[in-house]
Design an enzyme around this catalytic site. Sequence first.
Site, PDB file in Angstrom:
ATOM      1  N   GLU A 441       0.944  -1.180  -0.042  1.00  9.46           N
ATOM      2  CA  GLU A 441       0.044  -0.119   0.095  1.00  9.46           C
ATOM      3  C   GLU A 441       0.715   1.250  -0.024  1.00  9.46           C
ATOM      4  O   GLU A 441       0.644   2.421   0.531  1.00  9.46           O
ATOM      5  CB  GLU A 441      -1.059  -0.067   1.127  1.00  9.46           C
ATOM      6  CG  GLU A 441      -2.374   0.718   1.109  1.00  9.46           C
ATOM      7  CD  GLU A 441      -2.793   0.745  -0.141  1.00  9.46           C
ATOM      8  OE1 GLU A 441      -3.292  -0.224  -0.653  1.00  9.46           O
ATOM      9  OE2 GLU A 441      -3.142   1.991  -0.880  1.00  9.46           O
TER      10      GLU A 441
HETATM   11  C1  LIG Z   1       2.798  -9.857   0.910  1.00 12.60           C
HETATM   12  C2  LIG Z   1       2.530  -8.974  -0.402  1.00 12.60           C
HETATM   13  C3  LIG Z   1       1.125  -8.599  -0.605  1.00 12.60           C
HETATM   14  C4  LIG Z   1       0.891  -7.584  -1.300  1.00 12.60           C
HETATM   15  N1  LIG Z   1      -0.453  -7.478  -2.021  1.00 12.60           N
HETATM   16  C5  LIG Z   1      -0.581  -6.567  -2.911  1.00 12.60           C
HETATM   17  C6  LIG Z   1      -1.946  -6.377  -3.524  1.00 12.60           C
HETATM   18  O1  LIG Z   1      -2.875  -6.949  -3.117  1.00 12.60           O
HETATM   19  N2  LIG Z   1      -2.185  -5.555  -4.761  1.00 12.60           N
HETATM   20  C7  LIG Z   1      -0.975  -5.213  -5.324  1.00 12.60           C
HETATM   21  O2  LIG Z   1      -1.112  -4.403  -6.396  1.00 12.60           O
HETATM   22  N3  LIG Z   1       0.381  -5.219  -4.695  1.00 12.60           N
HETATM   23  C8  LIG Z   1       0.565  -5.848  -3.541  1.00 12.60           C
HETATM   24  N4  LIG Z   1       1.784  -6.256  -3.050  1.00 12.60           N
HETATM   25  C9  LIG Z   1       2.937  -5.353  -3.767  1.00 12.60           C
HETATM   26  C10 LIG Z   1       3.297  -4.329  -2.984  1.00 12.60           C
HETATM   27  O3  LIG Z   1       2.417  -3.255  -2.894  1.00 12.60           O
HETATM   28  C11 LIG Z   1       4.686  -3.767  -3.340  1.00 12.60           C
HETATM   29  O4  LIG Z   1       5.717  -4.747  -3.094  1.00 12.60           O
HETATM   30  C12 LIG Z   1       5.090  -2.212  -2.981  1.00 12.60           C
HETATM   31  O5  LIG Z   1       4.438  -1.589  -3.718  1.00 12.60           O
HETATM   32  C13 LIG Z   1       6.735  -1.864  -3.393  1.00 12.60           C
HETATM   33  O6  LIG Z   1       6.978  -2.401  -4.627  1.00 12.60           O
HETATM   34  P1  LIG Z   1       8.204  -3.350  -4.829  1.00 12.60           P
HETATM   35  O7  LIG Z   1       8.174  -4.737  -4.259  1.00 12.60           O
HETATM   36  O8  LIG Z   1       8.131  -3.556  -6.362  1.00 12.60           O
HETATM   37  O9  LIG Z   1       9.515  -2.343  -4.352  1.00 12.60           O
HETATM   38  P2  LIG Z   1      10.199  -1.318  -5.050  1.00 12.60           P
HETATM   39  O10 LIG Z   1       9.306  -0.249  -5.699  1.00 12.60           O
HETATM   40  O11 LIG Z   1      11.077  -1.881  -5.865  1.00 12.60           O
HETATM   41  O12 LIG Z   1      10.823  -0.490  -3.781  1.00 12.60           O
HETATM   42  C14 LIG Z   1      12.265  -0.858  -3.427  1.00 12.60           C
HETATM   43  C15 LIG Z   1      12.487   0.185  -2.566  1.00 12.60           C
HETATM   44  O13 LIG Z   1      12.788   1.240  -3.198  1.00 12.60           O
HETATM   45  C16 LIG Z   1      12.068   2.340  -2.540  1.00 12.60           C
HETATM   46  N5  LIG Z   1      11.686   3.067  -3.787  1.00 12.60           N
HETATM   47  C17 LIG Z   1      11.043   2.788  -4.706  1.00 12.60           C
HETATM   48  N6  LIG Z   1      10.941   3.898  -5.699  1.00 12.60           N
HETATM   49  C18 LIG Z   1      11.365   5.019  -5.031  1.00 12.60           C
HETATM   50  C19 LIG Z   1      11.375   6.352  -5.100  1.00 12.60           C
HETATM   51  N7  LIG Z   1      10.725   7.101  -6.369  1.00 12.60           N
HETATM   52  N8  LIG Z   1      11.594   7.230  -3.941  1.00 12.60           N
HETATM   53  C20 LIG Z   1      12.266   6.773  -3.089  1.00 12.60           C
HETATM   54  N9  LIG Z   1      12.251   5.489  -2.785  1.00 12.60           N
HETATM   55  C21 LIG Z   1      11.805   4.498  -3.686  1.00 12.60           C
HETATM   56  C22 LIG Z   1      11.001   1.807  -1.940  1.00 12.60           C
HETATM   57  O14 LIG Z   1      10.601   2.591  -0.924  1.00 12.60           O
HETATM   58  C23 LIG Z   1      11.711   0.555  -1.267  1.00 12.60           C
HETATM   59  O15 LIG Z   1      12.373   0.604   0.035  1.00 12.60           O
HETATM   60  C24 LIG Z   1       1.934  -6.764  -2.210  1.00 12.60           C
HETATM   61  C25 LIG Z   1       3.434  -7.219  -1.717  1.00 12.60           C
HETATM   62  C26 LIG Z   1       3.571  -8.231  -0.844  1.00 12.60           C
HETATM   63  C27 LIG Z   1       4.772  -8.642  -0.394  1.00 12.60           C
END
Ligand SMILES: Cc1cc2nc3c(=O)[nH]c(=O)nc-3n(C[C@H](O)[C@H](O)[C@H](O)COP(=O)(O)OP(=O)(O)OC[C@H]3O[C@@H](n4cnc5c(N)ncnc54)[C@H](O)[C@@H]3O)c2cc1C
Length: 618
Positions: A441
């Site tokens: 989220e």
């Molecule tokens: C158990 C679980 C349930 C989930 N449920 C859902 C769901 O129901 N629906 C759904 O759509 N998604 C879901 N997700 C996905 C979740 O919302 C994403 O994992 C989350 O938004 C982060 O994306 P990412 O994992 O690609 O990390 P990334 O976006 O790759 O981020 C990695 C790190 O980089 C930082 N970062 C990235 N971009 C920036 C920026 N521009 N500025 C500063 N810092 C940045 C982040 O804060 C983080 O620390 C779920 C994930 C998990 C693990």
Amino acid sequence: MKLLVDERDVKFVLHEQLRIEELCKYPKYGGFSQDLFDMALQEAEKLAEKEFYPSNRDGDREGCRFEAGEVKVPESFHRAYQRYCEGEWLAISDPPEVGGQGFPLVIANACIEFFGAANWSLFMYPGLTHGAARLLQEFGSPQLQERYMHKLFAGEWAGTMCMTEPQAGSDVGSLRTRAVRLDNGAYKISGQKIFISAGMHDLTENIVHMVLARIDGAPKGARGISIFAVPRLRHDDDGALVDNDVACTGIEHKMGIHGSATCSLSFGENGACIGYLLGRENGGMRIMFEMMNEARLFVGMQGLAHASTAYLHALQYSKERLQGAPVERMKDAEAPRVPIIHHPDVRRMLMFMKSSTEGMRALLYLAAYCIDRVRAAQTDEEKERFQGHVELLIPICKAVGSDLGFRVCETAIQVYGGYGYVTEYPVEQLLRDCKIASIYEGTNGIQALDLVGRKLTMKRGQLFKNALSSMTEILEKIRNNFNLRELVAIYEETQESVIQVTKFFALKGMTDEFHVPLLYAKPYLDLCGDATMGFLLLWQAHIADRKLQEIYRDHRAGDDKARQEILTTNRSAAFYFGKIASARFFINQVLTLSHGRARAIMNSDKSALEIPEYGFAL
Ligand SMILES: Cc1cc2nc3c(=O)[nH]c(=O)nc-3n(C[C@H](O)[C@H](O)[C@H](O)COP(=O)(O)OP(=O)(O)OC[C@H]3O[C@@H](n4cnc5c(N)ncnc54)[C@H](O)[C@@H]3O)c2cc1C
């Protein structure tokens, strides 16, 4: 002793601090009363204890199973989910027109604390379904509402939010899922989504996915995103339910929330997946923003719920576990062994957990209450003012709820010692289950950017000024309380620190050092979180102090000895004393650090930016 939620504190926040019965003066909540609110809480607690909690542990052990394209949730979830739907809990705060009970959101959230503390993995299913149902309510066509929304609000069918793709996590604008316009007004959907909570499961016959996708020819980035309702089973021209070409390609094996299925979904592998547009084409992000507040508050509640039960478990354990001699007879091998709650360091940990949990509860309930005031408002001015408070509070609620909730769970393990680290005891599961709240989220880093980049600058900083003036009104009353004058002074220094950093960010934002506010957005959010919780605890201490003085007066307890006696025999007196103690602890131990934290931010150290990448490690 109850182990899920401190129900007395819940009622204190609702009735003695926020005085939510006053919501009943508004036509929207006119049919309610304090008795009805309390009855809902009592029923939620019962269901949470009887049905949710017993399935929490085996849900963790058993987890979800992926078999031949289908996902099976832990066996014991079925009955608890059924009971939840039968009790019409899913739409507790939605209007009767959609089958809801129309309670204020703040009551719904207090109930969430019980359900979430008992079994968050299970609660994810109705939680996400509610989000999907709300989207249909706000942005679905009458036909979509007729076909899907009512079944979602009843929990008969389930819902999801499908945003994330392998290359599009925080950067939702990079998504690749496609939508192609069809002649009949519907869209053909194709693409892959990952990490979708409740993406496939056997709790319900049908699942309605809310899918972000880009219509062919739409602008790149976030501006070209639309949102679609994509049911797993859709209605054909004759109204019969047919397969809609949505497949689950696997589930994640993860650290916690094992009972919540985290699925990879494939849409339209066979070219036969149909989606129905919500709102306007390319309006997907605006819609998501409108729905975001409730979703983020929901995740903050996860942290609170876990903190709440972790604290109560640790407290109970600390009264039962005998270890060591009393501090006064430390060197006496003959001294009797005492429960660990007698040791000062354990008491410090318990107070950290107690004050943090109570601060979070006040913070998160306040945000829900402000949403209720927006919904009930009778003038535009009132609506706008409370909406402003909501905008500022939400990123703080989401990030502080999840981060501090995790720290409380971690401290609970510390209180248990070695037993906290083993699976036989419940707190290690709570820690694992809680962690995800800071990630999904919108990661907490993204929440901080939202606060600094969007919320502070909205209406030229007016939201911030309005929040301060609302707090000042309450602070005026607390200032007159002689017993709290030292705490008030520390709080005021903290508030000043927040104001200084806010001004500093505003100035930096106008220079070529605009990256400094981005670099320190998260410490700033934490500072705001501490200040807000400190303020709310101070306010609570003021209420509790007046009540405690009343009890002393009623019992003619003029001296320390008589008062001490009352504190050991009168539960209300002990509770109010405990509330003042929480405020004293939090303000003295946490807020006194604010000045240093503000200074750390305003030092503008850029080492994290200037270090070459190979400087981090060769
Ligand atoms: C158990 C679980 C349930 C989930 N449920 C859902 C769901 O129901 N629906 C759904 O759509 N998604 C879901 N997700 C996905 C979740 O919302 C994403 O994992 C989350 O938004 C982060 O994306 P990412 O994992 O690609 O990390 P990334 O976006 O790759 O981020 C990695 C790190 O980089 C930082 N970062 C990235 N971009 C920036 C920026 N521009 N500025 C500063 N810092 C940045 C982040 O804060 C983080 O620390 C779920 C994930 C998990 C693990």
